[in-house]
Design an enzyme around this catalytic site. Structure first.
Site, mmCIF file in Angstrom:
data_model
loop_
_atom_site.group_PDB
_atom_site.id
_atom_site.type_symbol
_atom_site.label_atom_id
_atom_site.label_comp_id
_atom_site.label_asym_id
_atom_site.label_seq_id
_atom_site.Cartn_x
_atom_site.Cartn_y
_atom_site.Cartn_z
ATOM 1 N N GLY A 46 -3.956 4.368 -7.710
ATOM 2 C CA GLY A 46 -3.391 3.108 -8.172
ATOM 3 C C GLY A 46 -4.221 1.944 -7.677
ATOM 4 O O GLY A 46 -4.866 2.037 -6.627
ATOM 5 N N GLN A 51 -6.402 -6.515 -5.648
ATOM 6 C CA GLN A 51 -7.296 -5.705 -4.811
ATOM 7 C C GLN A 51 -8.762 -5.843 -5.218
ATOM 8 O O GLN A 51 -9.657 -5.461 -4.454
ATOM 9 C CB GLN A 51 -6.885 -4.232 -4.842
ATOM 10 N N CYS A 94 -3.816 3.287 1.044
ATOM 11 C CA CYS A 94 -4.102 2.136 0.191
ATOM 12 C C CYS A 94 -5.611 1.906 0.212
ATOM 13 O O CYS A 94 -6.218 1.938 1.282
ATOM 14 C CB CYS A 94 -3.373 0.906 0.722
ATOM 15 N N LEU A 95 -6.188 1.667 -0.969
ATOM 16 C CA LEU A 95 -7.636 1.444 -1.038
ATOM 17 C C LEU A 95 -8.036 0.187 -0.263
ATOM 18 O O LEU A 95 -9.189 0.044 0.122
ATOM 19 C CB LEU A 95 -8.089 1.330 -2.502
ATOM 20 N N HIS A 136 4.508 0.739 -4.892
ATOM 21 C CA HIS A 136 3.430 0.311 -3.990
ATOM 22 C C HIS A 136 2.554 -0.744 -4.683
ATOM 23 O O HIS A 136 2.219 -1.779 -4.091
ATOM 24 C CB HIS A 136 2.611 1.546 -3.597
ATOM 25 N N GLU A 137 2.205 -0.477 -5.950
ATOM 26 C CA GLU A 137 1.310 -1.404 -6.668
ATOM 27 C C GLU A 137 2.007 -2.721 -6.997
ATOM 28 O O GLU A 137 1.389 -3.788 -6.918
ATOM 29 C CB GLU A 137 0.766 -0.754 -7.946
ATOM 30 N N HIS A 140 1.892 -5.049 -4.196
ATOM 31 C CA HIS A 140 0.620 -5.778 -4.075
ATOM 32 C C HIS A 140 0.683 -7.109 -4.835
ATOM 33 O O HIS A 140 0.118 -8.110 -4.397
ATOM 34 C CB HIS A 140 -0.534 -4.955 -4.666
HETATM 35 NI NI NI Z 1 -2.471 -0.262 -2.154
#
Ligand code: NI
Length: 174
Positions: A46, A51, A94-95, A136-137, A140
């Site tokens: 995701g 991000q 998380c990236l 989660h996304e 963000h």
């Molecule tokens: Ni994340």
């Protein structure tokens, strides 16, 4: 398509609330394609616009984990309209917080409305890893990170670690 740079903790942009998308045009579709490419290459399941430093309410996901049978989702202006009382734990990462994982509890199922890449209104019912991922996304887009669900002690420890690494990078950069 072009791969974009993923920002990481402690970049303050990650705490910014993203703005709604007003028009789904070719520029938005190019952004979505870039986000998907960036997510697949990372690799991740995701990615939210913020991000890659684009503060717009758009996210991409693919929880299929199968390169030969990709199942990409692109959600514009997503909104959680229902969550189950039942909770489910999942080991999240998380990236933007590389190589850190922690078990987080979220509603096991949820319903999300959104606009798709063709500009059509859609509704999605998610469970399992897709429910975790979409929540989660969407977090963000509201400047929230999964570490916000940890105890203050644990969260502060993660933030400190990444701040220190950032400082070291800055000191050694020529
Ligand atoms: Ni994340």
């Amino acid at each position: 398509m072009a791969k974009r740079n993923i920002i990481t903790l402690p970049d303050p942009l990650l705490r910014k609330t993203s703005e709604p998308v007003e028009r789904v045009d070719d520029e938005m579709r190019t952004l979505i394609d870039d986000m998907l490419e960036t997510m697949y290459e990372a690799p991740g399941i995701g990615l939210a616009g913020i991000q890659i430093a684009v503060p717009r309410r758009v996210l991409v996901m693919d929880v299929s984990r199968d390169e030969d049978a990709r199942a990409p989702h692109a959600l514009i202006n997503p909104e959680v309209v229902w969550t189950s009382d039942e909770m489910a734990p999942y080991e999240e990462g998380c990236l933007s917080i590389p190589e850190y994982y922690a078990e987080i509890e979220r509603p096991a199922r949820c319903r999300v409305t959104y606009i798709d890449r063709d500009g059509a209104r859609q509704e999605m019912e998610a469970d399992g890893i897709l429910a975790t991922c979409v929540q989660h996304e969407i977090d963000h887009l509201n400047g929230l990170l999964f570490i916000d669900y940890l105890s203050k002690l644990k969260r502060d420890r993660v933030i400190k670690k990444f701040a220190k690494a950032e400082k070291q990078r800055a000191t050694h950069a020529l």
